[in-house]
Write a protein that holds these residues in place. Structure first.
Motif, PDB file in Angstrom:
ATOM      1  N   ALA A 281       0.824  -1.213   0.000  1.00  9.01           N
ATOM      2  CA  ALA A 281       0.000   0.000   0.000  1.00  9.01           C
ATOM      3  C   ALA A 281       0.856   1.260   0.000  1.00  9.01           C
ATOM      4  CB  ALA A 281      -0.916   0.004   1.222  1.00  9.01           C
TER       5      ALA A 281
ATOM      6  N   ALA B 273     -13.080  -0.135   0.965  1.00 13.83           N
ATOM      7  CA  ALA B 273     -11.911  -0.837   0.407  1.00 13.83           C
ATOM      8  C   ALA B 273     -12.117  -2.356   0.336  1.00 13.83           C
ATOM      9  CB  ALA B 273     -10.673  -0.518   1.251  1.00 13.83           C
TER      10      ALA B 273
ATOM     11  N   TYR C 214      -2.527  -1.657  -8.052  1.00 15.29           N
ATOM     12  CA  TYR C 214      -3.902  -1.186  -7.961  1.00 15.29           C
ATOM     13  C   TYR C 214      -3.913   0.296  -8.315  1.00 15.29           C
ATOM     14  CZ  TYR C 214      -4.424  -5.561  -5.408  1.00 15.29           C
ATOM     15  OH  TYR C 214      -4.406  -6.885  -5.050  1.00 15.29           O
TER      16      TYR C 214
ATOM     17  N   ILE D 211      -8.900   4.035  -5.980  1.00 17.59           N
ATOM     18  CA  ILE D 211      -7.709   3.744  -5.170  1.00 17.59           C
ATOM     19  C   ILE D 211      -7.080   5.050  -4.670  1.00 17.59           C
ATOM     20  CG2 ILE D 211      -5.361   2.800  -5.223  1.00 17.59           C
ATOM     21  CD1 ILE D 211      -7.484   0.627  -5.204  1.00 17.59           C
ATOM     22  N   ARG D 212      -7.000   6.033  -5.559  1.00 18.69           N
ATOM     23  CA  ARG D 212      -6.413   7.326  -5.178  1.00 18.69           C
ATOM     24  C   ARG D 212      -7.201   7.969  -4.038  1.00 18.69           C
ATOM     25  NH1 ARG D 212      -2.421   6.261  -7.415  1.00 18.69           N
ATOM     26  NH2 ARG D 212      -1.805   6.634  -5.294  1.00 18.69           N
TER      27      ARG D 212
ATOM     28  N   LEU E  86      -8.675   6.411  -1.616  1.00 19.70           N
ATOM     29  CA  LEU E  86      -8.645   5.638  -0.370  1.00 19.70           C
ATOM     30  C   LEU E  86      -7.633   6.223   0.607  1.00 19.70           C
ATOM     31  CD1 LEU E  86      -8.622   1.888  -1.516  1.00 19.70           C
ATOM     32  CD2 LEU E  86     -10.550   3.183  -0.568  1.00 19.70           C
TER      33      LEU E  86
ATOM     34  N   MET F 116      -4.776   5.466   3.655  1.00 29.28           N
ATOM     35  CA  MET F 116      -3.738   4.434   3.713  1.00 29.28           C
ATOM     36  C   MET F 116      -4.285   3.146   4.308  1.00 29.28           C
ATOM     37  SD  MET F 116      -1.353   5.658   2.093  1.00 29.28           S
ATOM     38  CE  MET F 116      -0.260   4.266   2.289  1.00 29.28           C
TER      39      MET F 116
ATOM     40  N   ARG G 109      -6.049   1.398   1.540  1.00 30.15           N
ATOM     41  CA  ARG G 109      -5.107   0.817   0.581  1.00 30.15           C
ATOM     42  C   ARG G 109      -4.459  -0.449   1.154  1.00 30.15           C
ATOM     43  NH1 ARG G 109      -2.030   6.350  -1.578  1.00 30.15           N
ATOM     44  NH2 ARG G 109      -3.953   7.479  -2.065  1.00 30.15           N
TER      45      ARG G 109
ATOM     46  N   VAL H 192      -6.813  -3.335   0.702  1.00 33.39           N
ATOM     47  CA  VAL H 192      -6.805  -3.820  -0.689  1.00 33.39           C
ATOM     48  C   VAL H 192      -5.562  -4.664  -0.947  1.00 33.39           C
ATOM     49  CG1 VAL H 192      -6.627  -3.112  -3.099  1.00 33.39           C
ATOM     50  CG2 VAL H 192      -8.235  -1.951  -1.584  1.00 33.39           C
ATOM     51  N   CYS H 193      -4.383  -4.114  -0.617  1.00 28.50           N
ATOM     52  CA  CYS H 193      -3.137  -4.836  -0.887  1.00 28.50           C
ATOM     53  C   CYS H 193      -3.043  -6.120  -0.065  1.00 28.50           C
ATOM     54  CB  CYS H 193      -1.929  -3.950  -0.586  1.00 28.50           C
ATOM     55  SG  CYS H 193      -1.706  -2.649  -1.819  1.00 28.50           S
TER      56      CYS H 193
ATOM     57  N   VAL I  23       0.469   0.005  -4.472  1.00 28.61           N
ATOM     58  CA  VAL I  23      -0.211   1.251  -4.826  1.00 28.61           C
ATOM     59  C   VAL I  23       0.859   2.328  -4.928  1.00 28.61           C
ATOM     60  CG1 VAL I  23      -1.820   3.029  -4.031  1.00 28.61           C
ATOM     61  CG2 VAL I  23      -2.386   0.608  -3.708  1.00 28.61           C
TER      62      VAL I  23
ATOM     63  N   THR J  15       0.330   8.963   1.243  1.00 31.15           N
ATOM     64  CA  THR J  15       1.339   8.029   1.758  1.00 31.15           C
ATOM     65  C   THR J  15       2.355   8.771   2.622  1.00 31.15           C
ATOM     66  OG1 THR J  15       1.170   7.070  -0.458  1.00 31.15           O
ATOM     67  CG2 THR J  15       2.838   6.147   1.019  1.00 31.15           C
TER      68      THR J  15
END
Lengths: 471, 199
Positions: A137, A181, A204, A209-210, A212, A214, A217, A220-221, A234, A240
């Motif tokens: 992520a 997510a 992703y 995604i952008r 989301l 952290m 993300r 998801v990851c 990501v 981040t």
């Protein structure tokens, strides 16, 4: 031609390219270690007389088998205690930092890495755990390894690696209300199947995604492996950097670090071996009905029947899954009654997950006879939640409020389902027996799990308020 | 690890797709801190099921396991290949394997063979219909002699094949190149992208 995020991170860590001497050798920046997959690796080092090459790039904690209640009594299960004691001895002998059972920094290895700032963009990160993909992520290349590879990294700080293929999953369009997510990744796995990304590192991408956080993300990851992927990533961005800044292990010269990290995202003309699009606006909250994470449906849908599948292998798999899950096929997802709710895990055990669930639970009560527990992903998450008063919200509604660990996600500690019990769970795997032999698991997001705890059945969190008003 | 060259043996069937490592070795056995002795717990929760055939006397002594697609998915636990190897298998044949499981097999001297789905179905049918039938897997030639007399080739990376044929210790191989690791570390820590040192 431009480079992908994955390829940039790979190239930064290639100690030696693939050649006559063997596969490429990849440098590992951070090696996370836990009690279950490491003891045999340390034994191997001892037998060969090898030291740990970089204890300063190794970090250990206990999470898989630890109790989440009554820690002041120690670990009652003899084998679990021996395993934790073995890690404590190994960490001391080889000079590895360890956050053990009574540390305030103890927690699930994939929760504490990011929250302490060890997980950073552009790193290579491994751990003897398949959900290591969580750290992707941050734009790190992070993947799970077996115990032989754990020993390899301890001894050499590197791994021989074949070059994986690349895949980009584009989450196109805006997130509908009530979709989070967890629904993105379950929807993607449902679309591509549990081996759909085998052999690939997935990036992703896309508007959803952008948008989301952290935490989102990471969710998801985290489940990349459930789609068969080697890793998920990501691209790092301002979200981040803001997350990493100020954390314990964040780089001291942060501005310089960010300057480097900004070069990591895939170039506009980078080519991927495969691309897949997910139509986000058409997604509803997702729930699994079977015994793989790919057996998933929208909460507004119905459990499928074997006849809906063309492939005989799929038909047999669905038949077996329905039998195990105690379903006939054709039921409305919302009609499935549950008796247990588990809120936690490296997928959904972070502060944002607990807040989302608390928002649903606030002022409500857990359905009579239903067992519901919250297991924060780390002791730091637990402390943060208590600062925000979330523990009172959960306790007041009838949830158990536990200490941090993997807990019922894999049932190595005493937190397990009994045969026939049916759970709405925020974890990552609904395999047969995963949460306890004979236990039945429906994977959902934190808000969906919380809503199910109140109503006693799977329920669409978007219409939950109305359902309560009508009850 | 023990070298693998040619394996001529009975074939035992596990006719299921997406077999995950939680089924291969359930979590309660992961608390052991030894590397051996996992074979008796292989497929522990499936042993009473009708489809579980590995304990049948006709398959006793089989060193080749044939399984459905995406074998070994899920958890990275190396306890899964340890259990399969400890049970007596040297070779697993499937149309696809989960990545981590496949790597783990090759690190402990067990050979994962990927064949086209049709060939796997042929082997599966023979193993089910004629229990105890034998076949040969030849790593030197990268070839499988099917029970029906045909020979099919399989692909495996040269470096992995060499390691399995010779039983080489992977860590020893990498340590022979430790000067390139030293050089890399020296470069990175002088000028490389910022990463934190933990202590």
């Amino acid at each position: 031609m431009g480079k992908t995020l994955f390829r940039k991170v790979w190239d930064l860590h290639e100690v030696a390219p693939e050649g006559p001497e063997g596969p490429a050798i990849l440098y590992i920046d951070l090696h996370l270690v836990h009690e279950v997959t490491s003891p045999q690796a340390f034994d191997g080092l001892r037998m060969a007389g090898r030291p740990v090459r970089r204890p300063d790039r190794t970090l250990a904690t206990v999470d898989h088998n630890v109790p989440t209640i009554g820690r002041e009594r120690g670990i009652e299960d003899d084998l679990s205690r021996l395993q934790v004691e073995a890690l404590e001895r190994n960490a001391a002998e080889f000079g590895i930092p360890l956050f053990s059972l009574t540390s305030l920094r103890q927690g699930i290895v994939h929760v504490i890495g990011p929250e302490l700032g060890f997980t950073q963009p552009g790193m290579t990160i491994v751990c003897g755990d398949s959900h290591t993909s969580t750290h992707g992520a941050f734009g790190a290349l992070a993947f799970g390894i077996g115990t032989s590879e754990v020993e390899h990294v301890l001894a050499t700080q590197t791994l021989p690696q074949g070059m994986p293929r690349t895949m980009r999953i584009n989450f196109e369009g805006a997130m509908p209300r009530g979709v989070v997510a967890k629904d993105l990744i379950l929807g993607a796995i449902g679309q591509m199947g549990v081996s759909g990304a085998q052999g690939h590192v997935v990036e992703y991408a896309g508007e959803a995604i952008r948008g989301l956080t952290m935490e989102g993300r990471m969710t998801v990851c985290n489940m990349s492996i459930e789609g068969g992927a080697r890793a998920g990533m990501v691209a790092p961005d301002d979200a981040t950097f803001a997350y990493v800044e100020g954390r314990m292990a964040a780089p001291r010269d942060f501005a310089q670090a960010v300057e480097g990290w900004r070069t990591l995202p895939s170039d506009p003309d980078a080519q991927f071996d495969r691309e897949m699009d997910v139509d986000v606006p058409s997604l509803a909250p997702q729930v699994t009905w079977g015994t793989t994470p790919g057996m998933v449906a929208p909460i507004t849908g119905r459990v499928p029947t074997p006849e809906q599948y063309d492939d005989p292998t799929d038909q047999e798999a669905v038949r077996r899954a329905l039998e195990y899950m105690g379903l006939h096929g054709g039921e409305a997802m919302e009609d499935i009654a549950i008796d247990t709710v588990f809120l936690g895990s490296c997928t959904n055990g972070r502060i944002e997950d607990l807040r989302a669930a608390a928002d649903v639970v606030r002022g409500q009560s857990v359905k009579d006879g239903l067992r519901a527990m919250v297991v924060p992903g780390s002791m730091a998450v637990k402390a943060q939640a208590e600062d925000e008063g979330l523990d009172e919200v959960f306790r007041g509604a009838g949830f158990e409020w536990r200490d941090a660990g993997c807990s019922m996600c894999l049932g190595m500690n005493p937190d397990i389902l009994q045969p026939g019990e049916r759970a709405a769970s925020t974890s990552n795997r609904n395999f047969e027996g995963r949460q306890g032999k004979g236990g039945r698991t429906h994977l959902v997001s934190p808000a969906m799990a919380a809503a199910a705890a109140i109503t006693g059945h799977l329920v669409d969190v978007r219409t939950f308020d109305a359902a309560l008003a009508g009850a | 690890m023990e070298p693998i060259t040619i394996v001529k043996s009975k074939v035992a069937p596990m006719d299921r797709a997406d077999v995950d490592t939680d089924q291969i070795i359930p979590k309660q056995f992961l608390k052991r801190i030894e590397r051996t002795g996992f074979g008796e717990f292989l497929f522990f929760d499936w042993r009473e099921e009708d489809f579980y055939l590995l304990d049948r006397p006709e398959y006793a002594g089989a060193r080749i396991l044939v399984a459905g697609r995406n074998f070994g998915c899920g958890s990275s636990r190396e306890h899964a290949p340890w259990a399969i190897q400890d049970f007596g298998f040297d070779v697993v044949i499937a149309s696809s394997f989960a990545d981590i499981f496949r790597t783990n097999c090759t690190k402990i001297g067990m050979l994962p063979v990927v064949l086209p789905e049709d060939d796997v179905r042929t082997i599966m049918r023979e193993a089910l219909d004629q229990p105890g039938i034998e076949m040969t897997v030849d790593l030197e030639e990268c070839a499988v002699a099917l029970p029906d007399g045909r020979t099919v080739e399989f692909h495996i990376e040269d470096s992995v094949r060499d390691r399995l044929l010779n039983g080489w210790d992977d860590i020893g191989l990498t340590l022979r190149r430790s000067e390139v690791i030293d050089a890399y570390e020296a470069d990175r820590e002088r000028e490389g992208p910022v990463t934190t040192i933990l202590l």
